[in-house]
Design an enzyme around this catalytic site. Structure first.
Site, PDB file in Angstrom:
ATOM      1  N   ASP A   1      24.850   3.972  70.252  1.00  0.00           N
ATOM      2  CA  ASP A   1      25.379   3.409  69.058  1.00  0.00           C
ATOM      3  C   ASP A   1      24.063   3.638  67.766  1.00  0.00           C
ATOM      4  O   ASP A   1      23.000   3.937  68.115  1.00  0.00           O
ATOM      5  CB  ASP A   1      25.764   2.033  68.968  1.00  0.00           C
TER       6      ASP A   1
HETATM    7  C1  NOJ Z   1      28.046   0.640  64.944  1.00  0.00           C
HETATM    8  C2  NOJ Z   1      29.260   0.304  65.599  1.00  0.00           C
HETATM    9  O1  NOJ Z   1      29.050  -0.496  66.655  1.00  0.00           O
HETATM   10  C3  NOJ Z   1      29.990   1.481  66.177  1.00  0.00           C
HETATM   11  O2  NOJ Z   1      31.249   0.910  66.613  1.00  0.00           O
HETATM   12  C4  NOJ Z   1      30.266   2.504  65.094  1.00  0.00           C
HETATM   13  O3  NOJ Z   1      31.253   3.812  65.530  1.00  0.00           O
HETATM   14  C5  NOJ Z   1      29.074   3.060  64.724  1.00  0.00           C
HETATM   15  N1  NOJ Z   1      28.139   1.783  64.008  1.00  0.00           N
HETATM   16  C6  NOJ Z   1      29.308   4.092  63.671  1.00  0.00           C
HETATM   17  O4  NOJ Z   1      29.629   3.753  62.384  1.00  0.00           O
END
Ligand code: NOJ
Length: 709
Positions: free
Chosen positions: A245
């Site tokens: 993430d």
């Molecule tokens: C953080 C989030 O937790 C995740 O769900 C998301 O896909 C990513 N950022 C990318 O934006």
């Protein structure tokens, strides 16, 4: 490929979603082969420019994959995932994600960060809005539908998007519902509940996975070798790639797991994390780690191969062009599908004296902060949706001259605490036959990093509802929110309640049709709805305890005599003030008519391990509306070497029933449906099982089955 180029494939670069330019640094990095994927490029021309640099100017000419959070629609916004889950309809989810992919393709997006498969038992957690709720079976069925919709059966189809099962794993168990928080999940619970939907996505051929922000049992998910390497890759044979993430690799320093970025890179790579989103620990350290003998080039090759495999499957090596024809955005059939999804996601929770549907001749007062909130109606993660395209309930009623109505917002946004307009709303209410109060939460109150400790209607909404109830006019509360709401202060003030989640672009027409009886509600709760936040986490598939709660033994706090003898005897697992049941159970949803369940039977009450048994029931529509009924099959393993939940959903079927029609539904049960994970393996134990076919997780009378070796 050089080491730099290999590490380059593991790098996902990008900018914030709001960025309007393309940086020279990013272009240069792509030119040098130091980037494998880019996130949040928001213009087709930028996608083309970067892709051209990658293919024509970078050393190996390897194409990039462009990624974006296309979660519940790209332009045409569908209900938030929790709302879509309330449809219990895989075909709706598949169609919605297909449309999202087709629309997102106009900007060159070939990779979406969806579906989110985190089992969510805590409505304080803002990200419950992005989930399919609390149930592993329902989430698994829907995880497959999302995967099929985004990817189709052939990733090289130019409108296919690689899907991404996230967040791996345990994110939904965040302590106290506070986002990013610690999760402690024992191994059996991990497999029996949290991992199941992810396994389903792998079976459906999902291309990618994303690790989660949380630590799981003391190890941050982005370095969780048991989850990523052993379970996902070795046991499940997943051959796509795993991305972190956003900065979750370097966040392992703040977690207190790694002392610096170098250690973070090593731990993540050792756990078999293939691509790093945004942070640059791999880029800065992997080559040194290989040179120092702490990591191997062979292992890096595996990471790179998994990424290239997906690029190959996407057909990017042959053709990076995409359909730029933006005239397909908000196409008629996309809007129609979004309206159907919104309609079927609505759950009717209360309907005192069958006040709904409302007669067309009624004088209606429309009020509340969500009645005309085009942006908020789209919900969390709708970056690309255009609020000016949203049809709100007010728009929908205005488009229909046949209905006499008046709109006074009363409050301008969900947290609004200015009460100046209340007298005008009350005066108008007195002259109306019925009040439609559109309340709830703005989109920004749920989603990532937006957890709430108090999950009641924010601002002065409760105060306005309480004043309106004094007029004696019937009140229909329509909730648009990213989570179940604590209704304890206002439940008795309202006559009907519809949960509309954040219903997306076409929420307005869908709600108008439901309120006026041109369509009937059919949604079913994908989460237990608490009476009060103090009951949270509350989920239907809990264990029994040694003192199971029961209606017979429950004594309410107000019924305890003053000076009562201090004793626990006769008392069970419950709250003195809130009991033990939720306000509305998992699977619950009212109808305008009524459907009767009769003749529930098992084809046999005894079964051997190799046999199967059929559970059947006759379902009859006793009302005058054509209904959609979701028939739910639950089981309980009564005694096992590992205690099992009081009920578990193991199958369901959604059918259409004309007035007066009857249908017999039959489910096949085999030992596969009865298995559970214990001590490192899936087992089905001989013994007694209870089965229910019911309308929700609390209703029905069980039938017994004895399973022998
Ligand atoms: C953080 C989030 O937790 C995740 O769900 C998301 O896909 C990513 N950022 C990318 O934006």
């Amino acid at each position: 490929m050089t080491l730099v180029e290999k590490v380059g494939q593991t790098a996902q670069r990008g900018t914030s979603s709001r960025s309007k330019t393309l940086s020279e640094d990013l272009k240069q990095a792509v030119r040098e082969g130091r980037v494998g994927s880019v996130i949040n490029v928001t213009k087709a021309e930028f996608v083309k420019e970067l892709q051209e640099i990658a293919v024509k100017e970078s050393p190996q000419g390897i194409p990039l994959i462009f990624a974006r959070d296309v979660i519940h629609g790209y332009k045409t916004i569908f209900p938030i995932p929790l709302g879509q889950a309330a449809t219990w309809d895989a075909s709706i989810i598949e169609q919605g994600s297909r449309i999202a992919a087709v629309e997102a393709n106009t900007m060159g997006i070939r990779w979406t960060f969806a579906p989110m498969l985190d089992i969510s038992r805590d409505p304080r957690w803002g990200r419950i809005a992005e989930s399919a709720g609390e149930d592993p079976y329902l989430t698994t069925v829907l995880s497959k539908a999302y995967t099929r919709g985004f990817q189709t059966s052939d990733l090289s189809n130019p409108t296919s998007m690689a899907a991404c099962a996230k967040h791996f794993v345990g994110y939904g168990a965040a302590e106290g519902g506070r986002d990013y928080n610690t999760a402690v999940i024992d191994n059996a619970l991990l497999h029996n509940v949290y991992l199941k939907p992810f396994k389903g996505a792998v079976e459906e051929g999902i291309a990618t996975f994303m690790t989660s922000f949380n630590e799981l049992n003391g190890i941050p998910a982005s370095a969780h070798a048991y989850a990523i390497k052993q379970t996902l890759k070795e046991q499940w044979k997943f051959d796509g790639f795993v991305v972190s993430d956003w900065n979750s690799v370097t966040e392992m320093i703040a977690h207190g797991y790694c002392k610096d970025e170098k250690e973070a890179a090593l731990r993540a790579a050792q756990a078999s994390l293939d691509m790093e989103m945004m942070s640059e620990a791999y880029e800065k350290n992997l080559i040194t780690l290989i040179k120092e003998g702490k990591f191997t080039e062979a292992a890096l090759d595996k990471m790179v191969a998994s990424i290239l495999r997906i690029k190959l499957k996407l057909g990017l090596f042959e053709d990076t062009s995409f359909n730029e024809d933006t005239s397909i955005l908000y196409a008629e059939e996309h809007l129609k599908a979004a309206q159907r999804a919104a309609l079927e996601s609505v759950v009717l929770l209360k309907n005192k004296k069958q006040i709904l549907p409302i007669k067309a001749s009624s004088k209606i007062l429309i009020t509340g902060p969500m009645a005309d909130a085009p942006l908020d109606q789209m919900g969390t993660w709708s970056f690309d949706g255009d609020a000016s395209k949203t049809i709100t309930p007010v728009d929908a009623f205005r488009q229909d001259n046949s209905i006499e109505h008046q709109f006074i917002p009363g409050l301008h946004f969900s947290r609004d605490s200015v009460t100046n307009a209340f007298p005008a709303v009350i005066a108008a209410a007195k002259k109306s036959d019925v009040i439609f109060f559109f309340g709830g939460e703005e989109a920004i109150l749920s989603g990532e990093a937006h957890s709430r400790a108090d999950i009641r209607l924010p601002g002065k909404q409760e105060a306005l509802l309480q004043q309106l109830s004094k007029t004696g006019k019937p009140i229909v509360l329509i909730i648009m929110a990213g989570r179940p709401i604590d209704l304890s202060n206002i439940l008795s003030d309202v006559d009907a309640i519809m949960m509309a989640w954040h219903p997306g672009t076409m929420g307005g027409p869908a709600l108008k049709d439901l309120l006026m009886g041109e369509a009937v509600p059919s949604g079913r709760l994908p989460v237990s709805w608490p009476k009060t936040v103090g009951q949270v986490p509350i989920h239907y598939n809990h264990k029994n305890t040694g003192r199971p709660a029961s209606k017979e033994s429950f004594v309410h706090i107000n019924d305890i005599p003053v000076g009562a003898w201090q004793s626990s005897l006769g008392n069970d697992s419950h709250y003195l003030d809130a009991g033990f049941e939720p306000l509305y159970p998992f699977g619950f949803g009212l109808q305008y008519g009524s459907v009767e369940y009769t003749d529930f039977k098992l084809s046999a009450n005894e079964m051997g391990m190799q046999d199967s048994v059929h559970a059947s029931i006759t379902v009859t529509n006793r009302g005058s509306y054509t209904e959609q009924e979701t028939i739910q099959l639950y089981m309980q393993d009564e005694f096992a070497s590992l205690t099992r939940p009081v009920r578990e959903l193991i199958n369901f079927e959604k059918i259409v029933l004309q007035p007066g029609a009857s249908k017999t539904i039959s489910f096949t049960i085999t030992k596969e449906d009865l298995k559970f994970y214990h001590n490192g393996k899936w087992i089905t134990e001989a013994g007694t099982f209870n089965f229910w076919i019911s309308q929700n997780a609390q209703s029905g009378t069980p039938e017994k089955l004895t399973l022998s070796e």
